[in-house]
Design an enzyme around this catalytic site. Structure first.
Site, PDB file in Angstrom:
ATOM      1  N   THR A 192     -13.894  -2.413  -8.493  1.00 15.76           N
ATOM      2  CA  THR A 192     -15.135  -2.280  -9.250  1.00 15.76           C
ATOM      3  C   THR A 192     -14.967  -1.270 -10.373  1.00 15.76           C
ATOM      4  OG1 THR A 192     -16.443  -2.786  -7.290  1.00 15.76           O
ATOM      5  CG2 THR A 192     -17.580  -1.717  -9.113  1.00 15.76           C
ATOM      6  N   ARG A 206     -16.677   6.403   4.535  1.00 16.00           N
ATOM      7  CA  ARG A 206     -16.732   6.883   3.153  1.00 16.00           C
ATOM      8  C   ARG A 206     -18.162   6.895   2.616  1.00 16.00           C
ATOM      9  NH1 ARG A 206     -12.648   3.005   0.157  1.00 16.00           N
ATOM     10  NH2 ARG A 206     -13.552   1.586   1.684  1.00 16.00           N
ATOM     11  N   THR A 211     -12.434   2.478  -6.179  1.00 15.97           N
ATOM     12  CA  THR A 211     -12.810   3.188  -7.401  1.00 15.97           C
ATOM     13  C   THR A 211     -14.005   4.084  -7.058  1.00 15.97           C
ATOM     14  OG1 THR A 211     -13.959   1.124  -7.993  1.00 15.97           O
ATOM     15  CG2 THR A 211     -11.945   1.635  -9.178  1.00 15.97           C
ATOM     16  N   CYS A 240     -19.750   0.930  -2.339  1.00 14.69           N
ATOM     17  CA  CYS A 240     -20.207  -0.079  -3.308  1.00 14.69           C
ATOM     18  C   CYS A 240     -21.599   0.262  -3.844  1.00 14.69           C
ATOM     19  CB  CYS A 240     -20.198  -1.466  -2.665  1.00 14.69           C
ATOM     20  SG  CYS A 240     -18.549  -2.131  -2.384  1.00 14.69           S
ATOM     21  N   ASP A 297       0.865  -1.173   0.000  1.00 12.68           N
ATOM     22  CA  ASP A 297       0.000   0.000   0.000  1.00 12.68           C
ATOM     23  C   ASP A 297       0.907   1.230   0.000  1.00 12.68           C
ATOM     24  OD1 ASP A 297      -3.248   0.411   0.978  1.00 12.68           O
ATOM     25  OD2 ASP A 297      -1.939   2.169   0.987  1.00 12.68           O
TER      26      ASP A 297
END
Length: 440
Positions: A126, A337, A91, A266, A41
């Site tokens: 995604t 988020r 994403t 998501c 990371d």
């Protein structure tokens, strides 16, 4: 010549995971029990936390992080040691709701610079159908000087992790796998089968695999939007939505969806990836974007319900003390988020109300950075006029109505307002307590 699968299980090569968040970290830890794994990371602070045995995501826990043989690093040069690379970066979307491919483009550039001949790169992030082949592969080729198909292969296997879910875990969720050719698919499937106990499901093309992910989340989004629209109508009809849903769910073919705040990275994001590509091909969504519009308005709807109840109770909303329990996008998860609780706060601030926000799962830094919210603790909650239970964390679910009642000012019961977004309490109990309540 040995295959990549054989090299990995014989520990003659390494697997690398790019992105150690809610998706990448659990799969890196799982693979590390079977083969040699590098967890990369770019966020050095996050890597140091993992090295010190701290799991900020709570997905696998500190104890497992302390004992995993996984090699944590923020040094991209280590990626050159890997022969199988998994890209699991977020994403997100831009302000205009278009896909923000910056993280996956940047990761592809990093991987490409350290890609060795004969390797396989698998994307889990995604994306809309076509991103892997039309955007990622050309970047890998440009940065590495290698040719996809001849020198390296690519696959796509969408993540299906459900943050905070301790029942549906990586190992017992069927994994979709795809590859740039049949040889790549065979290798990718065998390698993922090392950690996916219930097995993998292969599909014919990478585009198909990409579509599966955005469609399954879009389906959930639309179903919840339908329930949210019903909740807004039933509110006008003075009908309790949860009671309707409870009755509906006694039928064998009921889907079990309930109204709620739809945020996160998501369900609240993926539909935009699907509609973005559809519009590029000349098709304007009739249903998906309508569902997004409904779900995006639920935070304001909840806030307006709270304002209405305060006015009915004879209070001046501007001078009332409002408490919000929960800030993360879902229960028992530290991820803030795209939390739709922020929309409740934003709407209340339009009325010059600055609520007290409590969330034992969220970090003070995330709350301040993302939403300019100064988190408080339960000990700070007293003399409330209105309490909004926005997220069903276990800590809040454990609170009885007596516990809730003790958080209010010394005022008549029918002036104590409880906005029960998650329907934690029974209507009969709320009525017997005498609180002025509203449920989504």
């Amino acid at each position: 010549m040995k295959s990549i699968y054989e090299k990995l299980i014989n520990r003659q090569g390494k697997l690398a995971v790019i992105g150690l968040g809610y998706v990448g970290m659990p799969i890196a830890v799982a693979f590390a029990e079977k083969i040699n794994v590098i967890g990369y990371d770019y966020n050095q602070m996050k890597v140091e936390q993992y090295k010190n045995g701290i799991d900020p995501t709570f997905e696998v826990g500190d104890e497992i992080i302390k004992n995993t043989p996984l090699e944590f690093t923020s040094d991209a040069k280590k990626l050159s040691e890997a022969i199988f690379i998994i890209v699991a970066v977020p994403t997100p979307i831009n302000q205009d709701k278009t896909p923000d491919l910056t993280p996956i483009i940047s990761s592809s550039e990093t991987v490409g610079r350290h890609l060795t001949k004969g390797s396989i790169v698998v994307y889990e992030s995604t994306v809309y159908p076509g991103v892997t082949e039309d955007i990622c592969i050309p970047i890998l080729e440009k940065e590495s000087g290698l040719k996809c198909g001849a020198d390296f292969k690519v696959g796509y296997s969408p993540e299906r992790i459900n943050p905070g879910d301790k029942i549906h875990r990586l190992e017992n969720i069927h994994k979709i796998v795809s590859g740039s050719d049949s040889e790549a698919l065979e290798q990718i499937q065998k390698i993922y089968d090392l950690v996916i106990e219930v097995g993998t499901h292969s599909v014919s093309t990478i585009k198909t695999a990409e579509a599966i992910k955005v469609v399954e989340n879009s389906q959930r989004d639309i179903n919840i939007a339908f329930m949210n629209e019903l909740a807004m109508v039933f509110d006008r009809m003075d009908i309790d939505t949860n009671e309707v849903v409870d009755g509906m769910n006694t039928k064998w073919n009921a889907l079990g969806f309930r109204p709620g705040l739809v945020g996160g990275h998501c369900i609240g994001v993926d539909p935009y990836y699907f509609t973005y590509e559809a519009e590029k091909l000349g098709y304007h969504s009739q249903i998906i974007l309508s569902g997004r519009k409904v779900n995006n308005g639920m935070g304001a709807f909840v806030a307006d319900a709270a304002i209405k109840q305060m006015i009915i109770a004879g209070k001046s909303p501007k001078s009332a003390k409002v408490v919000i329990l929960g800030l993360t996008f879902k229960e028992n998860c530290p991820d803030t988020r795209n939390s739709k609780v922020a929309d409740i706060i934003k709407r209340l601030k339009e009325y010059e109300i600055s609520p007290v926000v409590v969330d034992p799962w969220a970090t003070e830094q995330d709350a301040k950075t993302e939403y300019d919210v100064d988190l408080k603790t339960m000990s700070d909650v007293k003399n409330a006029d209105c309490i909004i239970i926005a997220v069903a964390h276990n800590e809040f679910k454990a609170m009885t109505l007596d516990d809730i009642n003790n958080l209010y000012k010394d005022i008549p019961q029918n002036e104590k307002i409880l906005i029960d977004v998650k329907g934690l309490y029974k209507v009969s109990d709320l009525k017997s307590k005498g609180l002025r309540y509203w449920r989504l």
